[in-house]
Scaffold this motif. Structure first.
Motif, PDB file in Angstrom:
ATOM      1  N   GLU A  42       4.528   2.407   5.332  1.00 23.15           N
ATOM      2  CA  GLU A  42       4.008   3.751   5.590  1.00 23.15           C
ATOM      3  C   GLU A  42       3.847   4.532   4.288  1.00 23.15           C
ATOM      4  O   GLU A  42       2.857   5.244   4.096  1.00 23.15           O
ATOM      5  CB  GLU A  42       4.956   4.492   6.536  1.00 23.15           C
ATOM      6  CG  GLU A  42       4.452   5.848   6.973  1.00 23.15           C
ATOM      7  CD  GLU A  42       5.348   6.497   8.003  1.00 23.15           C
ATOM      8  OE1 GLU A  42       5.006   7.594   8.476  1.00 23.15           O
ATOM      9  OE2 GLU A  42       6.399   5.915   8.348  1.00 23.15           O
ATOM     10  N   GLY A  43       4.790   4.358   3.358  1.00 26.51           N
ATOM     11  CA  GLY A  43       4.732   5.074   2.087  1.00 26.51           C
ATOM     12  C   GLY A  43       3.559   4.662   1.228  1.00 26.51           C
ATOM     13  O   GLY A  43       2.782   5.511   0.773  1.00 26.51           O
ATOM     14  N   VAL A  93      -5.926  -0.443   6.394  1.00 23.17           N
ATOM     15  CA  VAL A  93      -5.033   0.704   6.543  1.00 23.17           C
ATOM     16  C   VAL A  93      -5.298   1.503   7.813  1.00 23.17           C
ATOM     17  O   VAL A  93      -4.349   1.993   8.454  1.00 23.17           O
ATOM     18  CB  VAL A  93      -5.143   1.621   5.302  1.00 23.17           C
ATOM     19  CG1 VAL A  93      -4.332   2.896   5.490  1.00 23.17           C
ATOM     20  CG2 VAL A  93      -4.665   0.875   4.061  1.00 23.17           C
ATOM     21  N   GLU A  94      -6.560   1.652   8.225  1.00 25.91           N
ATOM     22  CA  GLU A  94      -6.811   2.483   9.408  1.00 25.91           C
ATOM     23  C   GLU A  94      -6.087   1.976  10.653  1.00 25.91           C
ATOM     24  O   GLU A  94      -5.591   2.799  11.440  1.00 25.91           O
ATOM     25  CB  GLU A  94      -8.308   2.623   9.689  1.00 25.91           C
ATOM     26  CG  GLU A  94      -8.584   3.630  10.792  1.00 25.91           C
ATOM     27  CD  GLU A  94     -10.031   4.014  10.955  1.00 25.91           C
ATOM     28  OE1 GLU A  94     -10.299   5.032  11.633  1.00 25.91           O
ATOM     29  OE2 GLU A  94     -10.912   3.316  10.407  1.00 25.91           O
ATOM     30  N   SER A 128       0.874   2.982   2.110  1.00 22.74           N
ATOM     31  CA  SER A 128      -0.422   3.182   2.780  1.00 22.74           C
ATOM     32  C   SER A 128      -0.872   4.634   2.645  1.00 22.74           C
ATOM     33  O   SER A 128      -2.068   4.916   2.537  1.00 22.74           O
ATOM     34  CB  SER A 128      -0.346   2.777   4.254  1.00 22.74           C
ATOM     35  OG  SER A 128       0.527   3.621   4.971  1.00 22.74           O
ATOM     36  N   GLU A 129       0.078   5.559   2.606  1.00 26.21           N
ATOM     37  CA  GLU A 129      -0.254   6.978   2.382  1.00 26.21           C
ATOM     38  C   GLU A 129      -0.822   7.184   0.979  1.00 26.21           C
ATOM     39  O   GLU A 129      -1.761   7.973   0.791  1.00 26.21           O
ATOM     40  CB  GLU A 129       0.980   7.853   2.596  1.00 26.21           C
ATOM     41  CG  GLU A 129       1.393   7.999   4.050  1.00 26.21           C
ATOM     42  CD  GLU A 129       2.636   8.853   4.215  1.00 26.21           C
ATOM     43  OE1 GLU A 129       3.196   9.294   3.182  1.00 26.21           O
ATOM     44  OE2 GLU A 129       3.032   9.097   5.369  1.00 26.21           O
ATOM     45  N   PHE A 130      -0.259   6.484  -0.003  1.00 25.11           N
ATOM     46  CA  PHE A 130      -0.781   6.576  -1.367  1.00 25.11           C
ATOM     47  C   PHE A 130      -2.225   6.081  -1.424  1.00 25.11           C
ATOM     48  O   PHE A 130      -3.091   6.719  -2.036  1.00 25.11           O
ATOM     49  CB  PHE A 130       0.090   5.753  -2.322  1.00 25.11           C
ATOM     50  CG  PHE A 130      -0.473   5.636  -3.713  1.00 25.11           C
ATOM     51  CD1 PHE A 130      -0.320   6.662  -4.629  1.00 25.11           C
ATOM     52  CD2 PHE A 130      -1.179   4.506  -4.098  1.00 25.11           C
ATOM     53  CE1 PHE A 130      -0.849   6.565  -5.909  1.00 25.11           C
ATOM     54  CE2 PHE A 130      -1.718   4.393  -5.371  1.00 25.11           C
ATOM     55  CZ  PHE A 130      -1.547   5.428  -6.286  1.00 25.11           C
ATOM     56  N   SER A 155      -9.945  10.361  10.539  1.00 26.60           N
ATOM     57  CA  SER A 155     -10.244  11.113   9.323  1.00 26.60           C
ATOM     58  C   SER A 155     -11.720  10.962   8.940  1.00 26.60           C
ATOM     59  O   SER A 155     -12.329   9.908   9.137  1.00 26.60           O
ATOM     60  CB  SER A 155      -9.357  10.618   8.179  1.00 26.60           C
ATOM     61  OG  SER A 155      -9.745  11.177   6.948  1.00 26.60           O
ATOM     62  N   GLU A 193      -2.800   3.724  10.920  1.00 25.76           N
ATOM     63  CA  GLU A 193      -2.871   5.101  11.418  1.00 25.76           C
ATOM     64  C   GLU A 193      -3.071   5.129  12.925  1.00 25.76           C
ATOM     65  O   GLU A 193      -2.519   5.978  13.627  1.00 25.76           O
ATOM     66  CB  GLU A 193      -3.999   5.849  10.704  1.00 25.76           C
ATOM     67  CG  GLU A 193      -3.724   6.112   9.236  1.00 25.76           C
ATOM     68  CD  GLU A 193      -4.555   7.264   8.676  1.00 25.76           C
ATOM     69  OE1 GLU A 193      -5.038   8.098   9.469  1.00 25.76           O
ATOM     70  OE2 GLU A 193      -4.706   7.315   7.446  1.00 25.76           O
ATOM     71  N   LYS A 208      -9.340   9.130  -0.077  1.00 22.05           N
ATOM     72  CA  LYS A 208      -9.864  10.444   0.312  1.00 22.05           C
ATOM     73  C   LYS A 208     -10.469  11.142  -0.905  1.00 22.05           C
ATOM     74  O   LYS A 208     -11.529  11.777  -0.811  1.00 22.05           O
ATOM     75  CB  LYS A 208      -8.755  11.302   0.919  1.00 22.05           C
ATOM     76  CG  LYS A 208      -8.424  10.974   2.363  1.00 22.05           C
ATOM     77  CD  LYS A 208      -7.379  11.923   2.904  1.00 22.05           C
ATOM     78  CE  LYS A 208      -7.116  11.662   4.385  1.00 22.05           C
ATOM     79  NZ  LYS A 208      -6.071  12.569   4.932  1.00 22.05           N
ATOM     80  N   THR A 258      -4.358   5.987   1.024  1.00 21.38           N
ATOM     81  CA  THR A 258      -5.214   6.921   1.754  1.00 21.38           C
ATOM     82  C   THR A 258      -5.540   8.140   0.907  1.00 21.38           C
ATOM     83  O   THR A 258      -6.694   8.604   0.870  1.00 21.38           O
ATOM     84  CB  THR A 258      -4.539   7.356   3.064  1.00 21.38           C
ATOM     85  OG1 THR A 258      -4.409   6.208   3.916  1.00 21.38           O
ATOM     86  CG2 THR A 258      -5.364   8.420   3.785  1.00 21.38           C
ATOM     87  N   ASP A 259      -4.555   8.670   0.189  1.00 16.81           N
ATOM     88  CA  ASP A 259      -4.816   9.814  -0.694  1.00 16.81           C
ATOM     89  C   ASP A 259      -5.842   9.449  -1.758  1.00 16.81           C
ATOM     90  O   ASP A 259      -6.740  10.240  -2.089  1.00 16.81           O
ATOM     91  CB  ASP A 259      -3.517  10.281  -1.360  1.00 16.81           C
ATOM     92  CG  ASP A 259      -2.565  10.953  -0.381  1.00 16.81           C
ATOM     93  OD1 ASP A 259      -3.024  11.372   0.697  1.00 16.81           O
ATOM     94  OD2 ASP A 259      -1.357  11.032  -0.693  1.00 16.81           O
TER      95      ASP A 259
END
Length: 569
Positions: free
Chosen positions: A372-373, A415-416, A375-377, A437, A419, A383, A379-380
């Motif tokens: 989770e950590g 990654v999606e 994958s957030e990186f 998103s 989510e 984006k 995604t940022d």
């Protein structure tokens, strides 16, 4: 600690430019066109010159009346469909009415000129004087958009005494600069359409309205020259020149200016700043401003505080340094590592008889939290990448997308689903409408615009590699979850006739969708693992088909009994 440049190189760059042949060549051809008495007496004229086999010059000049006696409304900024390619998501693009009128009056001729330039080799210089320089800038933008020139033939636009032609949207959209604007401190024309007043160039007032410069400015005086690319400082200096040049409009001999500057550059005849500034960057900026005739007293008279200017330039340098640091090799290396970790995570859960989607959904181990950590990186990062494309002109953005599209597609497919798993794991419904998103939507849209339908040969190739593919539709699991909800609703005692019909229609559509994905070898084998959400749906759906009186024949039945082992075993 963020670093800023130690020195300011504007004078050195200016001297290098005036000592080169390219700027003198540009002005020479303008001067030849101005003296040509056989040219048609139209408001703007152009001519193509070949000073050498490897150099082509396109020169534009306008009649003096266009600038000496401007008509009411000529200074307005107006939109134009001709320059829609420069628009961005955030800011509209508007063009000076006078320059746009001249450009459109020659549009047919310039279309033929573009075709002519597709055959040239070597250096291409687009140049112009006064409003002819404005037309030259617009023509250069169209050449860059059309992308019709040979690979090693990139245009350079050099203008002399040209007014500003656009606002913040135009300045913001030009992210690769091919423009050099030469301005004498005795020439009021570059500030022709600027409003009167003495507002500081670094104030926050009207930051996104009114005229804005773009490209590099070579500002000249009898003492020397210097290059500037800070738009706020340039705007302030143009306002000062426009307000201080007395006696109305007059001819400025840029040929004589260039000759004097070239001699001065060769002889190094530049003033010195003395000991007033110990900081070499500040000293360099002061010298550059004094070289072009702007001492601190004059600047303060026009509410331009040199210390504020220096602080602004230092802050811009810090931001650029930090941006380069953030987007450097270290960050890219982390992205590669995190994608490799995701690939490992995708393969590992199969020992539990479920894919990584369902493993992440139940979050039964510490590894799931680590995933989770990072994958957030990722995604940022993506984006931000998508936002950069949105801020760029269409053609430049398209080039950017092509370069990054493959990596972005792999990221989206990897990654999606995570989510989606988190969304439905928390009891969510209708991910496509309520959660997805915008950056995923755009990455998918750009991929679909770029990819071609698979040929038979490509399908055969995919079949050979089907055991290791990623599910191509990154929203596959959202469709599965909605199908499960439809099955559960059908079995519910509270299901109304209308809800039942709607749920059944959705299930039939989903079944057709699944078969299409299977036939195109577009789903990963992990969807058929016994504990997967897809097999949960199939158990509910198959049982409903067996028990209900509906005569529907499922195309999936025979495949699930035989085909899945044959194709995905």
């Amino acid at each position: 600690m963020n670093q800023v440049p130690w020195f300011s190189s504007g004078r050195e760059l200016g001297n290098l430019i005036v000592a080169s042949n390219i700027i003198n060549c540009a002005w020479t051809k303008i001067h030849e066109l101005q003296r040509d008495q056989t040219a048609l007496p139209c408001p703007v004229r152009h001519e193509v010159y070949k000073p050498s086999p490897k150099c082509t010059v396109v020169a534009f000049v306008s009649l003096p009346d266009c600038t000496q006696y401007p008509l009411p409304g000529q200074g307005d900024l107006v939109p134009s469909p001709l320059f829609d390619f420069l628009r961005t998501e955030e800011y509209p693009v508007s063009i000076n009415r006078a320059a746009l009128t001249l450009f459109t009056s020659r549009h047919d001729h310039l279309s033929g000129l573009k075709t002519q330039l597709t055959e040239i080799e070597g250096q291409l210089i687009i140049t112009g004087h006064s409003l002819g320089g404005s037309v030259a800038s617009l023509f250069t933008l169209c050449l860059l958009d059309a992308n019709i020139l040979k690979p090693k033939c990139r245009p350079i636009c050099i203008t002399f005494g040209s007014p500003l032609i656009g606002g913040f949207g135009l300045q913001h959209s030009i992210w690769n600069s091919f423009f050099l604007h030469v301005v004498s401190n005795q020439d009021p024309v570059p500030g022709l359409f600027l409003p009167s007043g003495r507002s500081p160039p670094t104030s926050s007032h009207s930051q996104t309205t009114g005229y804005k410069p773009f490209g590099t400015y070579l500002l000249c005086s009898e003492l020397g020259c210097a290059c500037f690319d800070n738009p706020d400082l340039i705007l302030g200096l143009l306002k000062v020149i426009s307000s201080e040049v007395a006696g109305g409009f007059k001819d400025v001999d840029y040929g004589e200016i260039l000759r004097n500057l070239k001699e001065r550059a060769i002889c190094k005849g530049l003033p010195q700043v003395g000991e007033r500034f110990a900081d070499p960057l500040s000293a360099g900026i002061i010298m550059e401003l004094e070289t072009i005739g702007f001492n601190q007293t004059k600047l303060l008279q026009h509410n331009i505080d040199i210390n504020t200017v220096i602080s602004t330039m230092e802050e811009e340098a810090r931001n650029l340094t930090q941006k380069n640091k953030d987007s450097g090799a270290k960050k890219l290396n982390k992205i590669k590592i995190d994608m490799a970790r995701l690939e490992w995570y995708k393969k590992n859960p199969k020992v539990l008889n479920m894919g990584y989607y369902d493993c992440f959904k139940i979050k039964g181990s510490k590894t799931d939290l680590k995933v989770e950590g990072f994958s957030e990186f990722l995604t940022d990062y993506w984006k931000d990448m998508v936002a950069q494309v949105q801020r760029k002109p269409q053609k430049e953005g398209a080039t950017f997308r092509t370069r990054w599209l493959y990596a972005g597609t792999v990221y989206r497919r990897m990654v999606e689903p995570l989510e989606i798993a988190a969304f439905y794991g928390e009891g969510g419904k209708d991910y496509m409408k309520n959660k997805r998103s915008a950056h995923y939507k755009l990455l998918q849209q750009w991929y679909e615009e770029d990819v071609k339908p698979p040929s038979r040969d490509k399908l055969d190739s995919k079949k050979q590699k089907v055991s290791s593919i990623l599910t191509e539709d990154s929203c596959f699991w959202a469709h599965v979850e909605e199908a499960i909800l439809s099955c559960e609703l059908l079995k519910s005692e509270n299901c109304t006739l209308e809800q039942g019909k709607s749920s059944w229609d959705n299930l039939v559509k989903f079944e057709e969708y699944v078969m299409e994905q299977i036939n195109n070898y577009a789903v990963s084998p992990e969807i058929f693992l016994g504990e997967s959400s897809f097999m949960k749906w199939w158990g509910l759906y198959e049982g409903y088909i067996d028990t209900c009186s509906n005569s529907h024949r499922s195309p999936l039945i025979s495949f699930m009994k035989n085909g899945s082992d044959r194709l995905y075993g």
